[in-house]
Write a protein that holds these residues in place. Structure first.
Motif, mmCIF file in Angstrom:
data_model
loop_
_atom_site.group_PDB
_atom_site.id
_atom_site.type_symbol
_atom_site.label_atom_id
_atom_site.label_comp_id
_atom_site.label_asym_id
_atom_site.label_seq_id
_atom_site.Cartn_x
_atom_site.Cartn_y
_atom_site.Cartn_z
ATOM 1 N N ASP A 106 0.816 -1.219 0.000
ATOM 2 C CA ASP A 106 0.000 0.000 0.000
ATOM 3 C C ASP A 106 0.850 1.270 0.000
ATOM 4 N N ILE A 107 2.103 1.157 0.390
ATOM 5 C CA ILE A 107 2.942 2.343 0.582
ATOM 6 C C ILE A 107 3.098 3.172 -0.688
ATOM 7 N N PRO A 108 3.402 2.587 -1.867
ATOM 8 C CA PRO A 108 3.545 3.441 -3.055
ATOM 9 C C PRO A 108 2.290 4.270 -3.366
ATOM 10 N N ARG A 109 1.114 3.656 -3.249
ATOM 11 C CA ARG A 109 -0.134 4.406 -3.507
ATOM 12 C C ARG A 109 -0.354 5.480 -2.454
ATOM 13 N N LEU A 110 -0.075 5.142 -1.201
ATOM 14 C CA LEU A 110 -0.221 6.130 -0.129
ATOM 15 C C LEU A 110 0.738 7.301 -0.339
ATOM 16 N N VAL A 111 1.965 7.014 -0.737
ATOM 17 C CA VAL A 111 2.947 8.073 -0.973
ATOM 18 C C VAL A 111 2.438 9.015 -2.053
ATOM 19 N N GLN A 112 1.973 8.473 -3.168
ATOM 20 C CA GLN A 112 1.476 9.319 -4.262
ATOM 21 C C GLN A 112 0.291 10.173 -3.807
ATOM 22 N N GLN A 113 -0.649 9.544 -3.101
ATOM 23 C CA GLN A 113 -1.835 10.267 -2.633
ATOM 24 C C GLN A 113 -1.459 11.368 -1.649
ATOM 25 N N LEU A 114 -0.627 11.030 -0.678
ATOM 26 C CA LEU A 114 -0.254 12.002 0.347
ATOM 27 C C LEU A 114 0.562 13.155 -0.235
ATOM 28 N N VAL A 115 1.485 12.847 -1.130
ATOM 29 C CA VAL A 115 2.280 13.918 -1.741
ATOM 30 C C VAL A 115 1.372 14.843 -2.548
ATOM 31 N N SER A 116 0.424 14.281 -3.282
ATOM 32 C CA SER A 116 -0.525 15.120 -4.037
ATOM 33 C C SER A 116 -1.296 16.041 -3.106
ATOM 34 N N GLU A 117 -1.791 15.493 -1.993
ATOM 35 C CA GLU A 117 -2.537 16.300 -1.025
ATOM 36 C C GLU A 117 -1.657 17.375 -0.397
ATOM 37 N N LEU A 118 -0.422 17.005 -0.072
ATOM 38 C CA LEU A 118 0.476 17.945 0.592
ATOM 39 C C LEU A 118 0.954 19.057 -0.339
ATOM 40 N N CYS A 119 0.974 18.789 -1.639
ATOM 41 C CA CYS A 119 1.417 19.793 -2.611
ATOM 42 C C CYS A 119 0.306 20.796 -2.957
ATOM 43 N N ALA A 120 -0.944 20.356 -2.846
ATOM 44 C CA ALA A 120 -2.063 21.189 -3.253
ATOM 45 C C ALA A 120 -2.091 22.473 -2.427
ATOM 46 N N PRO A 121 -2.391 23.594 -2.996
ATOM 47 C CA PRO A 121 -2.792 23.841 -4.377
ATOM 48 C C PRO A 121 -1.608 24.153 -5.293
ATOM 49 N N GLY A 122 -0.386 23.967 -4.823
ATOM 50 C CA GLY A 122 0.794 24.297 -5.623
ATOM 51 C C GLY A 122 1.121 23.242 -6.654
ATOM 52 N N PRO A 123 2.264 23.420 -7.311
ATOM 53 C CA PRO A 123 2.667 22.461 -8.335
ATOM 54 C C PRO A 123 3.005 21.092 -7.731
ATOM 55 N N GLU A 124 2.743 20.066 -8.484
ATOM 56 C CA GLU A 124 3.000 18.687 -8.065
ATOM 57 C C GLU A 124 4.510 18.450 -7.954
ATOM 58 N N ILE A 125 4.891 17.670 -6.984
ATOM 59 C CA ILE A 125 6.290 17.286 -6.799
ATOM 60 C C ILE A 125 6.397 15.799 -7.091
ATOM 61 N N GLY A 126 7.346 15.431 -7.938
ATOM 62 C CA GLY A 126 7.537 14.028 -8.307
ATOM 63 C C GLY A 126 8.185 13.233 -7.179
ATOM 64 N N VAL A 127 7.922 11.943 -7.186
ATOM 65 C CA VAL A 127 8.506 11.056 -6.176
ATOM 66 C C VAL A 127 9.343 10.017 -6.912
ATOM 67 N N PRO A 128 10.668 10.102 -6.804
ATOM 68 C CA PRO A 128 11.530 9.142 -7.493
ATOM 69 C C PRO A 128 11.343 7.722 -6.958
ATOM 70 N N ALA A 129 11.594 6.735 -7.807
ATOM 71 C CA ALA A 129 11.428 5.322 -7.443
ATOM 72 C C ALA A 129 12.275 4.954 -6.228
ATOM 73 N N GLU A 130 13.504 5.501 -6.134
ATOM 74 C CA GLU A 130 14.350 5.153 -4.981
ATOM 75 C C GLU A 130 13.770 5.690 -3.677
ATOM 76 N N ALA A 131 13.044 6.794 -3.732
ATOM 77 C CA ALA A 131 12.389 7.318 -2.529
ATOM 78 C C ALA A 131 11.261 6.380 -2.112
ATOM 79 N N VAL A 132 10.487 5.905 -3.080
ATOM 80 C CA VAL A 132 9.399 4.966 -2.774
ATOM 81 C C VAL A 132 9.978 3.677 -2.192
ATOM 82 N N GLU A 133 11.091 3.212 -2.740
ATOM 83 C CA GLU A 133 11.739 1.997 -2.220
ATOM 84 C C GLU A 133 12.190 2.200 -0.776
#
Length: 186
Positions: A106-133
């Motif tokens: 569940d962690i990769p999906r949670l990371v994407q969701q949480l980062v999207s929420e935390l970035c709003a309303p600003g520009p999206e920040i990418g999450v590199p694969a090594e960070a997800v790992e």
């Protein structure tokens, strides 16, 4: 409370159960509720009635209750720390959600969701694969709350540096006391 119920009560104020009438009340960390307050909650759940502090009128409430806890309430009942009658009142449809360390998928999906929420309303920040790992390899003794805090810090650092990708700092270790004997605790 009613107006004049105590010093500073300048007007009537509805409580959580009254505001949720016809809907749902979420009781977070119900396992932390003191033994002194448990009978009061039980009374509300059984009688579906409340009375404001300083009030004489009983109000009917139609509520659904959802409660959450990290504790094993059956064990707490056996220890005398949680009322058995309250346990049976709230344990109508128990749902056990394993700790994050037991559902790493569940962690990769949670990371994407949480980062999207935390970035709003600003520009999206990418999450590199090594960070997800790296995030997926951590045990997360604080579960999703801890993951969110780590991501919040990383997003703030990336935003303040004008970066478009997340850069993880050191992921804080779990509690010093957490060892193999505690691995199964949620």
């Amino acid at each position: 409370h009613e107006r004049g119920a105590f010093t500073g009560a300048t007007g009537m104020r509805q409580g959580a159960f009254e505001l949720a009438n016809g809907g749902t009340v979420f009781l977070d960390e119900i396992g932390e509720l003191s033994l002194e307050l448990q009978p009061r909650l039980l009374r509300v759940l059984e009688q579906r009635e409340i009375r404001r502090v300083g009030g004489n009128k009983t109000l009917r409430v139609d509520i659904r209750v959802v409660a959450a806890t990290r504790r094993d309430l059956r064990v707490e009942v056996e220890r005398g720390k949680f009322r058995e009658d309250l346990y049976f009142r709230i344990a109508v449809v128990p749902i056990v959600l394993p700790p994050l360390r037991e559902r790493r998928e569940d962690i990769p999906r949670l990371v994407q969701q949480l980062v999207s929420e935390l970035c709003a309303p600003g520009p999206e920040i990418g999450v590199p694969a090594e960070a997800v790992e790296a995030l997926s390899a951590h045990d997360w003794p604080g579960n999703v709350r801890e993951l969110k805090n780590v991501l919040h810090r990383a997003v703030l650092m990336a935003q303040s540096a004008g970066r478009t990708e997340l850069v993880l700092g050191a992921i804080p270790p779990g509690p010093a006391s957490a060892g193999p004997a505690e691995a199964g605790l949620a």
